[in-house]
Design a protein around this motif. Structure first.
Motif, PDB file in Angstrom:
ATOM      1  N   LYS A 179       0.790  -1.234   0.000  1.00 58.66           N
ATOM      2  CA  LYS A 179       0.000   0.000   0.000  1.00 58.66           C
ATOM      3  C   LYS A 179       0.822   1.284   0.000  1.00 58.66           C
ATOM      4  N   TYR A 180       2.073   1.200   0.426  1.00 56.32           N
ATOM      5  CA  TYR A 180       2.901   2.407   0.559  1.00 56.32           C
ATOM      6  C   TYR A 180       4.056   2.421  -0.437  1.00 56.32           C
ATOM      7  N   PHE A 181       3.985   1.543  -1.435  1.00 54.17           N
ATOM      8  CA  PHE A 181       4.995   1.466  -2.497  1.00 54.17           C
ATOM      9  C   PHE A 181       4.614   2.460  -3.589  1.00 54.17           C
ATOM     10  N   TYR A 182       5.594   3.250  -4.008  1.00 54.67           N
ATOM     11  CA  TYR A 182       5.389   4.229  -5.086  1.00 54.67           C
ATOM     12  C   TYR A 182       6.437   3.999  -6.156  1.00 54.67           C
ATOM     13  N   SER A 183       6.022   4.163  -7.417  1.00 53.68           N
ATOM     14  CA  SER A 183       6.964   3.928  -8.507  1.00 53.68           C
ATOM     15  C   SER A 183       7.066   5.082  -9.487  1.00 53.68           C
ATOM     16  N   ASN A 184       6.218   6.103  -9.324  1.00 55.68           N
ATOM     17  CA  ASN A 184       6.285   7.215 -10.275  1.00 55.68           C
ATOM     18  C   ASN A 184       5.682   8.491  -9.672  1.00 55.68           C
ATOM     19  N   PRO A 185       5.994   9.628 -10.270  1.00 54.94           N
ATOM     20  CA  PRO A 185       5.502  10.915  -9.749  1.00 54.94           C
ATOM     21  C   PRO A 185       3.982  11.054  -9.769  1.00 54.94           C
ATOM     22  N   LEU A 186       3.294  10.421 -10.711  1.00 60.18           N
ATOM     23  CA  LEU A 186       1.831  10.513 -10.754  1.00 60.18           C
ATOM     24  C   LEU A 186       1.226   9.937  -9.474  1.00 60.18           C
ATOM     25  N   GLU A 187       1.711   8.764  -9.057  1.00 55.72           N
ATOM     26  CA  GLU A 187       1.209   8.152  -7.825  1.00 55.72           C
ATOM     27  C   GLU A 187       1.492   9.047  -6.620  1.00 55.72           C
ATOM     28  N   LEU A 188       2.691   9.600  -6.570  1.00 61.62           N
ATOM     29  CA  LEU A 188       3.062  10.462  -5.452  1.00 61.62           C
ATOM     30  C   LEU A 188       2.245  11.749  -5.454  1.00 61.62           C
ATOM     31  N   ARG A 189       2.047  12.335  -6.617  1.00 58.42           N
ATOM     32  CA  ARG A 189       1.248  13.570  -6.729  1.00 58.42           C
ATOM     33  C   ARG A 189      -0.165  13.347  -6.203  1.00 58.42           C
ATOM     34  N   ARG A 190      -0.788  12.243  -6.613  1.00 57.71           N
ATOM     35  CA  ARG A 190      -2.151  11.935  -6.154  1.00 57.71           C
ATOM     36  C   ARG A 190      -2.200  11.770  -4.635  1.00 57.71           C
ATOM     37  N   ALA A 191      -1.234  11.046  -4.096  1.00 56.30           N
ATOM     38  CA  ALA A 191      -1.205  10.807  -2.652  1.00 56.30           C
ATOM     39  C   ALA A 191      -0.942  12.097  -1.881  1.00 56.30           C
ATOM     40  N   MET A 192      -0.083  12.959  -2.414  1.00 59.64           N
ATOM     41  CA  MET A 192       0.193  14.232  -1.750  1.00 59.64           C
ATOM     42  C   MET A 192      -1.069  15.098  -1.716  1.00 59.64           C
ATOM     43  N   ARG A 193      -1.802  15.124  -2.810  1.00 62.62           N
ATOM     44  CA  ARG A 193      -3.056  15.881  -2.850  1.00 62.62           C
ATOM     45  C   ARG A 193      -4.047  15.321  -1.831  1.00 62.62           C
ATOM     46  N   ASN A 194      -4.168  13.991  -1.772  1.00 67.72           N
ATOM     47  CA  ASN A 194      -5.057  13.358  -0.794  1.00 67.72           C
ATOM     48  C   ASN A 194      -4.624  13.678   0.632  1.00 67.72           C
ATOM     49  N   ALA A 195      -3.323  13.665   0.874  1.00 67.15           N
ATOM     50  CA  ALA A 195      -2.800  13.978   2.212  1.00 67.15           C
ATOM     51  C   ALA A 195      -3.128  15.413   2.597  1.00 67.15           C
ATOM     52  N   LEU A 196      -2.974  16.327   1.662  1.00 67.25           N
ATOM     53  CA  LEU A 196      -3.314  17.724   1.944  1.00 67.25           C
ATOM     54  C   LEU A 196      -4.804  17.865   2.230  1.00 67.25           C
ATOM     55  N   ASP A 197      -5.639  17.178   1.433  1.00 65.23           N
ATOM     56  CA  ASP A 197      -7.085  17.234   1.658  1.00 65.23           C
ATOM     57  C   ASP A 197      -7.446  16.734   3.051  1.00 65.23           C
ATOM     58  N   GLU A 198      -6.769  15.685   3.503  1.00 67.01           N
ATOM     59  CA  GLU A 198      -7.095  15.112   4.812  1.00 67.01           C
ATOM     60  C   GLU A 198      -6.487  15.893   5.972  1.00 67.01           C
ATOM     61  N   MET A 199      -5.234  16.300   5.843  1.00 66.09           N
ATOM     62  CA  MET A 199      -4.544  16.914   6.983  1.00 66.09           C
ATOM     63  C   MET A 199      -4.587  18.437   6.994  1.00 66.09           C
ATOM     64  N   THR A 200      -4.785  19.047   5.829  1.00 64.30           N
ATOM     65  CA  THR A 200      -4.813  20.508   5.724  1.00 64.30           C
ATOM     66  C   THR A 200      -5.959  20.891   4.790  1.00 64.30           C
ATOM     67  N   PRO A 201      -7.207  20.703   5.248  1.00 66.51           N
ATOM     68  CA  PRO A 201      -8.355  20.891   4.356  1.00 66.51           C
ATOM     69  C   PRO A 201      -8.437  22.258   3.679  1.00 66.51           C
ATOM     70  N   ASP A 202      -7.882  23.295   4.286  1.00 70.97           N
ATOM     71  CA  ASP A 202      -7.961  24.642   3.710  1.00 70.97           C
ATOM     72  C   ASP A 202      -6.847  24.947   2.713  1.00 70.97           C
ATOM     73  N   TRP A 203      -6.028  23.966   2.375  1.00 76.82           N
ATOM     74  CA  TRP A 203      -4.858  24.240   1.540  1.00 76.82           C
ATOM     75  C   TRP A 203      -5.225  24.815   0.177  1.00 76.82           C
ATOM     76  N   ARG A 204      -6.370  24.468  -0.363  1.00 79.25           N
ATOM     77  CA  ARG A 204      -6.770  24.974  -1.687  1.00 79.25           C
ATOM     78  C   ARG A 204      -7.131  26.454  -1.647  1.00 79.25           C
ATOM     79  N   ASN A 205      -7.469  26.971  -0.468  1.00 82.64           N
ATOM     80  CA  ASN A 205      -7.873  28.366  -0.335  1.00 82.64           C
ATOM     81  C   ASN A 205      -6.735  29.277   0.071  1.00 82.64           C
TER      82      ASN A 205
END
Length: 176
Positions: free
Chosen positions: A144-170
């Motif tokens: 579950k925590y294996f990453y092989s490319n920037p697309l996977e990491l980008r998606r996970a980083m966005r999800n992490a921001l949504d969960e841990m810093t909900p106001d990041w888009r504003n």
């Protein structure tokens, strides 16, 4: 044996200077916290990371210098793709901790919840507590925590921001 001419001495000095400059450059790049994982990202080595003053969510990248999958992922992080650009942008909202080889030893079991495979990315709260629900949703469900490319990491980083810093888009937006 004849004495060296001025031109052969000059060539020798130029060669010596090139060796010194190359050696210094190699030493500087190997001591960089990026370790080749994209110099545009502000990486920190684990021993230099002060969790007591950290205010950002954390990305822990676990990898080994000898690992083929790690080398491929690292190369893709320098491809200049749109996904890499997004990872670089997202990285400004995280503390990016680059953990190489034996530096992983002090990290407990919570940093390898489903195994110690590499490359592995663990997201954590600013206090260092891993968030197990933040994983590579597009990857292999067995790793579950294996990453092989920037697309996977980008998606996970966005999800992490949504969960841990909900106001990041504003951030940086003003109301009219």
């Amino acid at each position: 044996m004849t004495a060296p001419t001025m031109s052969s001495l000059s060539r020798l000095l130029v060669l010596l200077a090139l060796v010194l400059v190359t050696g210094v450059a190699a030493l500087a790049s190997s001591s960089s916290a990026s370790r080749g994982w994209n110099d545009s990202i502000e990486w920190v080595k684990p021993k230099e990371f002060d969790i007591s003053i950290n205010t950002k969510p954390i990305v822990y990248l676990f990898h080994k210098t000898w690992c083929g999958a790690c080398k491929q992922f690292k190369a893709s992080m320098n491809s200049g793709s749109k996904d890499v650009e997004d990872v670089v942008d997202f990285s400004k909202k995280f503390a990016m901790v680059n953990i190489e080889d034996d530096e992983a030893a002090p990290f407990g079991q919570e940093f390898s919840p489903d195994g110690g495979y590499i490359p592995r990315v663990i997201f954590a709260k600013p206090d260092g507590t891993p968030v197990k629900g933040l994983k590579n949703d597009g990857g292999n469900p067995r790793f579950k925590y294996f990453y092989s490319n920037p697309l996977e990491l980008r998606r996970a980083m966005r999800n992490a921001l949504d969960e841990m810093t909900p106001d990041w888009r504003n951030e940086g937006k003003t109301e009219l």
